[in-house]
Write an enzyme that holds these catalytic residues in place. Structure first.
Site, PDB file in Angstrom:
ATOM      1  N   ASP A  27       7.143   6.881 -11.939  1.00  0.00           N
ATOM      2  CA  ASP A  27       7.373   6.253 -13.303  1.00  0.00           C
ATOM      3  C   ASP A  27       8.970   5.800 -13.329  1.00  0.00           C
ATOM      4  O   ASP A  27       9.621   5.915 -14.485  1.00  0.00           O
ATOM      5  CB  ASP A  27       7.354   7.373 -14.580  1.00  0.00           C
ATOM      6  CG  ASP A  27       5.976   8.021 -14.392  1.00  0.00           C
ATOM      7  OD1 ASP A  27       4.899   7.143 -14.539  1.00  0.00           O
ATOM      8  OD2 ASP A  27       5.677   9.243 -14.295  1.00  0.00           O
ATOM      9  N   LYS A  47       8.379   0.879 -11.796  1.00  0.00           N
ATOM     10  CA  LYS A  47       7.895  -0.157 -10.544  1.00  0.00           C
ATOM     11  C   LYS A  47       7.114  -1.233 -11.156  1.00  0.00           C
ATOM     12  O   LYS A  47       7.384  -2.365 -10.483  1.00  0.00           O
ATOM     13  CB  LYS A  47       7.016   0.598  -9.630  1.00  0.00           C
ATOM     14  CG  LYS A  47       7.760   1.845  -8.884  1.00  0.00           C
ATOM     15  CD  LYS A  47       6.750   2.354  -8.039  1.00  0.00           C
ATOM     16  CE  LYS A  47       5.786   3.478  -8.288  1.00  0.00           C
ATOM     17  NZ  LYS A  47       6.198   4.376  -9.345  1.00  0.00           N
ATOM     18  N   GLY A  48       6.250  -1.237 -11.890  1.00  0.00           N
ATOM     19  CA  GLY A  48       5.463  -2.134 -12.719  1.00  0.00           C
ATOM     20  C   GLY A  48       6.356  -3.360 -13.154  1.00  0.00           C
ATOM     21  O   GLY A  48       6.115  -4.436 -12.742  1.00  0.00           O
ATOM     22  N   LYS A  49       7.107  -3.111 -13.685  1.00  0.00           N
ATOM     23  CA  LYS A  49       8.289  -3.915 -14.396  1.00  0.00           C
ATOM     24  C   LYS A  49       8.899  -4.900 -13.062  1.00  0.00           C
ATOM     25  O   LYS A  49       9.051  -6.098 -13.288  1.00  0.00           O
ATOM     26  CB  LYS A  49       9.347  -3.277 -15.388  1.00  0.00           C
ATOM     27  CG  LYS A  49      10.321  -4.408 -15.763  1.00  0.00           C
ATOM     28  CD  LYS A  49      11.329  -3.634 -16.738  1.00  0.00           C
ATOM     29  CE  LYS A  49      11.736  -2.228 -16.074  1.00  0.00           C
ATOM     30  NZ  LYS A  49      12.462  -1.483 -17.020  1.00  0.00           N
ATOM     31  N   GLY A  72      -0.172   4.393 -12.899  1.00  0.00           N
ATOM     32  CA  GLY A  72      -0.299   3.863 -14.411  1.00  0.00           C
ATOM     33  C   GLY A  72       1.074   2.897 -14.855  1.00  0.00           C
ATOM     34  O   GLY A  72       1.968   3.558 -14.798  1.00  0.00           O
ATOM     35  N   HIS A  73       0.775   1.626 -14.649  1.00  0.00           N
ATOM     36  CA  HIS A  73       2.053   0.606 -14.844  1.00  0.00           C
ATOM     37  C   HIS A  73       2.045   0.120 -16.113  1.00  0.00           C
ATOM     38  O   HIS A  73       0.515  -0.433 -16.534  1.00  0.00           O
ATOM     39  CB  HIS A  73       1.732  -0.317 -13.630  1.00  0.00           C
ATOM     40  CG  HIS A  73       2.191   0.309 -12.305  1.00  0.00           C
ATOM     41  ND1 HIS A  73       1.885  -0.349 -11.019  1.00  0.00           N
ATOM     42  CD2 HIS A  73       3.046   1.667 -12.081  1.00  0.00           C
ATOM     43  CE1 HIS A  73       2.197   0.600 -10.217  1.00  0.00           C
ATOM     44  NE2 HIS A  73       2.992   1.626 -10.522  1.00  0.00           N
ATOM     45  N   THR A  74       2.943   0.123 -16.936  1.00  0.00           N
ATOM     46  CA  THR A  74       2.915  -0.809 -18.150  1.00  0.00           C
ATOM     47  C   THR A  74       3.451  -2.075 -17.848  1.00  0.00           C
ATOM     48  O   THR A  74       4.759  -1.874 -17.406  1.00  0.00           O
ATOM     49  CB  THR A  74       3.862  -0.095 -19.214  1.00  0.00           C
ATOM     50  OG1 THR A  74       3.012   1.348 -19.057  1.00  0.00           O
ATOM     51  CG2 THR A  74       3.611  -0.525 -20.592  1.00  0.00           C
ATOM     52  N   GLN A  89       3.297   6.163  -7.593  1.00  0.00           N
ATOM     53  CA  GLN A  89       4.053   7.242  -7.623  1.00  0.00           C
ATOM     54  C   GLN A  89       5.361   6.961  -6.910  1.00  0.00           C
ATOM     55  O   GLN A  89       5.897   5.987  -7.115  1.00  0.00           O
ATOM     56  CB  GLN A  89       2.891   8.287  -6.776  1.00  0.00           C
ATOM     57  CG  GLN A  89       1.909   8.719  -7.433  1.00  0.00           C
ATOM     58  CD  GLN A  89       0.648   7.843  -7.309  1.00  0.00           C
ATOM     59  OE1 GLN A  89       0.478   7.302  -5.971  1.00  0.00           O
ATOM     60  NE2 GLN A  89       0.068   7.477  -8.322  1.00  0.00           N
ATOM     61  N   ARG A 132       7.067  14.198 -19.933  1.00  0.00           N
ATOM     62  CA  ARG A 132       8.007  14.119 -18.563  1.00  0.00           C
ATOM     63  C   ARG A 132       9.119  15.307 -18.605  1.00  0.00           C
ATOM     64  O   ARG A 132       9.766  15.114 -19.768  1.00  0.00           O
ATOM     65  CB  ARG A 132       8.132  12.692 -18.032  1.00  0.00           C
ATOM     66  CG  ARG A 132       7.040  11.767 -18.064  1.00  0.00           C
ATOM     67  CD  ARG A 132       7.367  10.537 -17.425  1.00  0.00           C
ATOM     68  NE  ARG A 132       6.107   9.662 -17.274  1.00  0.00           N
ATOM     69  CZ  ARG A 132       6.202   8.313 -17.820  1.00  0.00           C
ATOM     70  NH1 ARG A 132       7.270   7.740 -18.209  1.00  0.00           N
ATOM     71  NH2 ARG A 132       5.049   7.715 -17.693  1.00  0.00           N
ATOM     72  N   VAL A 171      18.193  -3.069 -18.767  1.00  0.00           N
ATOM     73  CA  VAL A 171      18.666  -2.230 -19.692  1.00  0.00           C
ATOM     74  C   VAL A 171      17.733  -2.381 -20.940  1.00  0.00           C
ATOM     75  O   VAL A 171      18.000  -2.243 -22.240  1.00  0.00           O
ATOM     76  CB  VAL A 171      20.044  -3.239 -20.388  1.00  0.00           C
ATOM     77  CG1 VAL A 171      21.210  -2.956 -19.386  1.00  0.00           C
ATOM     78  CG2 VAL A 171      19.609  -4.633 -20.375  1.00  0.00           C
TER      79      VAL A 171
HETATM   80  P1  2SA Z   1      -2.646  13.691  -8.264  1.00  0.00           P
HETATM   81  O1  2SA Z   1      -3.358  13.616  -9.475  1.00  0.00           O
HETATM   82  O2  2SA Z   1      -3.142  14.587  -7.091  1.00  0.00           O
HETATM   83  O3  2SA Z   1      -1.835  12.422  -7.555  1.00  0.00           O
HETATM   84  O4  2SA Z   1      -1.134  14.500  -8.434  1.00  0.00           O
HETATM   85  C1  2SA Z   1      -0.363  15.002  -7.725  1.00  0.00           C
HETATM   86  C2  2SA Z   1       0.979  15.284  -8.270  1.00  0.00           C
HETATM   87  O5  2SA Z   1       1.465  13.731  -8.326  1.00  0.00           O
HETATM   88  C3  2SA Z   1       1.907  13.590  -9.636  1.00  0.00           C
HETATM   89  N1  2SA Z   1       1.728  12.153 -10.032  1.00  0.00           N
HETATM   90  C4  2SA Z   1       2.354  11.232 -10.841  1.00  0.00           C
HETATM   91  N2  2SA Z   1       3.484  11.567 -11.160  1.00  0.00           N
HETATM   92  C5  2SA Z   1       4.135  10.513 -11.881  1.00  0.00           C
HETATM   93  N3  2SA Z   1       3.475   9.415 -11.964  1.00  0.00           N
HETATM   94  C6  2SA Z   1       2.431   9.171 -11.779  1.00  0.00           C
HETATM   95  N4  2SA Z   1       1.473   7.991 -12.079  1.00  0.00           N
HETATM   96  C7  2SA Z   1       2.564   7.068 -12.540  1.00  0.00           C
HETATM   97  C8  2SA Z   1       2.208   7.207 -14.188  1.00  0.00           C
HETATM   98  C9  2SA Z   1       2.313   5.749 -12.145  1.00  0.00           C
HETATM   99  C10 2SA Z   1       3.475   5.300 -11.197  1.00  0.00           C
HETATM  100  O6  2SA Z   1       1.460   8.087 -14.407  1.00  0.00           O
HETATM  101  O7  2SA Z   1       2.854   6.343 -14.849  1.00  0.00           O
HETATM  102  O8  2SA Z   1       4.529   5.559 -11.510  1.00  0.00           O
HETATM  103  O9  2SA Z   1       3.077   4.981 -10.222  1.00  0.00           O
HETATM  104  C11 2SA Z   1       1.530  10.207 -10.795  1.00  0.00           C
HETATM  105  N5  2SA Z   1       0.497  10.201 -10.230  1.00  0.00           N
HETATM  106  C12 2SA Z   1       0.447  11.470  -9.666  1.00  0.00           C
HETATM  107  C13 2SA Z   1       1.224  14.578 -10.744  1.00  0.00           C
HETATM  108  O10 2SA Z   1       1.868  14.511 -11.608  1.00  0.00           O
HETATM  109  C14 2SA Z   1       1.160  15.612  -9.713  1.00  0.00           C
HETATM  110  O11 2SA Z   1       2.500  16.506  -9.487  1.00  0.00           O
HETATM  111 MG    MG Z   2       4.360   4.965 -14.491  1.00  0.00          MG
END
Ligand code: 2SA
Ligand code: MG
Length: 424
Positions: free
Chosen positions: A13, A16-18, A40-42, A223, A304, A413
Site C-alpha cells: 500500500d 505502487k499502482g500510481k 489491490g491497486h487503485t 505487497q 491499516r 503530494v
Molecule cells: P496473504 O493474504 O497470505 O498474502 O496475507 C499475508 C500477509 O500479507 C499481508 N498482505 C498485504 N498487506 C498490505 N497490502 C496488501 N495488498 C495491497 C492492498 C496491495 C499492494 O490490499 O492494497 O499494495 O500491493 C497485502 N496483501 C497481503 C496481509 O495483510 C498479511 O499480513
Molecule cells: Mg494497495
C-alpha cells in the site's frame, strides 16, 4: 532503460499502482511476478478510478502487453470477474497474457486459509483470506495445479480429484469441518479456464523476445519487501517474494535483464494484518494520518495500522532489493502536524540497532530512536518541485532520502496523476 522493477518498500500500500501507472506510460510490456488477488491497486487515470487486483495496471493501455507471470497465483474466478469489471468500464483486455506455468487458486485453498487463521487464534497472520498461502504451499509441495493443467479437462479433473481427496481429509479429520464437493469446483473452474484460454501462453518467451527487441519492460510489484517470505517479518508475511529478485523467478527472465529498481514508499508507514511494527502509532496522531491518508485496505477494507517513517525498514528494503531510485508518496498526508518524526535506528538493551532483526523477540524489545522535526501547515497538494515545498516539508523529504541512502526520483503530494512529480 530496458527494464524497471517497481518494488513496495514497506508493508504494501505504498502507492505502487500510481507509480507503475506513471512509469508504464513509457513501457511496452508490464508484468506481474508474484502474489495474487491479495494485491489491490487503485489507479487514477483517464478520468477514471479503477481498482485492480490481479491484472497489471498496463491493461489500461491497449498498445501494451500486460503479463501475469508464472510466479503469480491466479484465482480464475477473480480474474474473470476482473475482466468483466474492466469491460463494464470500457477497457478491453486483448493485451492480457497469463503464464501457462502460473499456479491456480481453488476454493479449497481459500477454505484452508480461513481454517489455518482460525486455528492460530491470536497468533493469526491476518491474511487477506484469498487462499494465497495454501496455493503456494501446494506449489512448493509439487501438488499444485497450473494454468496449463486447468485448460485440459482430463488433467484438471485428475489433479483436482487427487488434491481434493487430501484437502477433504484435512478439513474433516483435522479441522472437524465440512468436505468440499468435486463437481461444485470442477464445473465452474473448468469453464473459467476455457474463458481465460485465449490469454494463456509461455510468457517467459514473450518477455524475453520483447527484451531482445529492445522493448521496455516494467515489472509491477505487489505487497512489499517487509511482507516478503524470505526478507520480511516472518511468519507475518505473504507467501511470495515481493523483493526485486522475485521478478526473475516469477517471470522467467535473468537478473542481467534488470536495469533499475524503483522503491516506492510513503512519507509514513502503514501495515495491514498482524505482526511487528516498531514505529506504530496507537494514538491520535495515528488516527489523524489514517483518516488523512484514507488508510483502509483496498481488498479487505480493514483499517491499516499507521506509524512514523522507519529508515531501518527502508535501508533493509534498499539492501535486499538493490533500490536505485526512491518514489516518495503521500507527503501531503503529514500536513497539519505540529511535529513529524523519523525513526533513524532502534535501541535494544542500550545497544543501537541499525539492521532489522530476524528474531521477532529481539524486535519486540527494539525501541525506535526518533529524530523530531517541525511540521508544516501549508497546503502542498499543488506543489510541483521540491523547491516549492515549505521549508519544513523539504527538510523532511531531504532527511528521508539521506537516511535511506537512495536518491528521490519522484514525490507525490496527492493521489492524482498530476500530483506525482518527477525530479530531473
Ligand atoms: P496473504 O493474504 O497470505 O498474502 O496475507 C499475508 C500477509 O500479507 C499481508 N498482505 C498485504 N498487506 C498490505 N497490502 C496488501 N495488498 C495491497 C492492498 C496491495 C499492494 O490490499 O492494497 O499494495 O500491493 C497485502 N496483501 C497481503 C496481509 O495483510 C498479511 O499480513
Ligand atoms: Mg494497495
Amino acid at each position: 532503460m530496458a527494464s524497471v522493477v517497481v518494488v513496495g518498500s514497506q508493508w504494501g500500500d505504498e502507492g505502487k499502482g500510481k507509480i507503475t501507472d506513471f512509469l508504464g506510460e513509457s513501457a511496452d510490456v508490464i508484468a506481474r511476478s508474484q502474489g495474487g488477488d491479495n494485491a489491490g491497486h487503485t489507479i487514477h487515470a483517464q478520468g477514471k478510478v479503477l481498482k485492480l487486483r490481479l491484472i497489471p495496471s498496463g491493461i489500461l493501455y491497449p498498445d501494451k502487453l500486460s503479463i501475469i507471470g508464472n510466479g503469480v497465483v491466479v484465482n480464475p474466478e477473480s480474474l474473470v470477474a476482473e475482466l468483466d469489471y474492466l469491460a463494464e468500464n470500457g477497457v478491453t483486455a486483448d493485451n492480457l497474457r497469463i503464464s501457462d506455468r502460473a499456479h491456480v487458486i481453488l476454493p479449497y485453498h481459500i477454505e484452508l486459509d480461513r481454517l489455518q487463521e482460525v486455528s492460530k487464534g491470536d497468533q493469526k497472520i491476518g491474511t487477506t483470506n484469498r487462499g494465497i498461502g495454501p496455493a503456494y504451499m501446494d506449489k512448493a509441495a509439487r501438488t499444485g495445479i497450473r494454468m496449463v493443467d486447468l485448460l485440459d479437462k482430463d488433467i484438471f479433473a485428475a489433479k483436482l480429484r487427487e488434491n481434493l481427496d487430501f484437502k477433504n481429509q484435512l478439513f474433516t479429520k483435522i479441522y472437524g469441518g465440512k468436505a468440499l464437493n468435486f463437481d461444485d469446483i470442477f464445473e465452474p473452474f473448468y469453464a473459467y479456464g476455457q474463458r481465460l484460454k485465449q490469454f494463456v501462453t509461455d510468457t517467459s518467451v514473450l518477455l524475453n523476445d520483447a527484451l531482445d527487441k529492445g522493448k521496455k519492460v516494467l515489472f509491477e510489484g505487489a505487497q512489499g519487501v517487509m511482507l516478503d517470505i524470505d526478507q520480511g517479518t516472518y511468519p507475518f508475511v505473504t507467501s511470495s517474494n515481493p523483493v526485486a529478485g522475485g521478478v526473475t523467478v516469477g517471470n522467467g527472465v535473468g537478473p542481467t535483464q534488470i536495469n533499475r529498481v524503483v522503491g516506492v514508499c510513503k512519507a509514513y508507514t502503514s501495515r495491514v494484518g498482524d505482526g511487528p511494527f516498531p514505529t506504530e502509532l496507537l494514538d491520535e496522531t495515528g488516527d489523524f494520518l489514517r483518516e488523512a491518508g484514507h488508510e483502509y485496505g483496498t481488498v479487505t477494507k480493514r483499517p491499516r495500522r499507521i506509524g512514523w517513517f522507519d529508515s531501518v525498514v527502508m535501508r533493509h528494503a534498499k539492501r535486499v532489493s538493490g533500490l536505485t531510485d526512491l518514489c516518495l508518496n503521500s507527503i501531503d498526508v503529514l500536513t497539519g502536524l505540529e511535529t513529524v518524526k523519523i525513526c533513524t535506528a532502534y535501541e535494544r538493551n542500550g545497544e543501537t540497532i541499525y539492521h532489522y532483526p530476524a528474531s521477532l523477540d529481539e524486535l519486540a524489545q527494539c525501541k525506535p530512536i526518533y529524530e523530531e522535526m517541525p511540521g508544516w501547515q501549508e497546503d502542498i497538494t499543488g506543489v510541483k518541485t521540491l523547491a516549492e515545498l515549505p521549508e519544513n516539508a523539504r527538510h523532511y523529504v531531504e532527511r528521508v532520502a539521506a537516511l535511506v541512502g537512495v536518491d528521490i526520483a519522484t514525490f507525490s503530494v496527492g493521489p492524482d496523476r498530476d500530483q506525482t512529480n518527477v525530479l530531473a
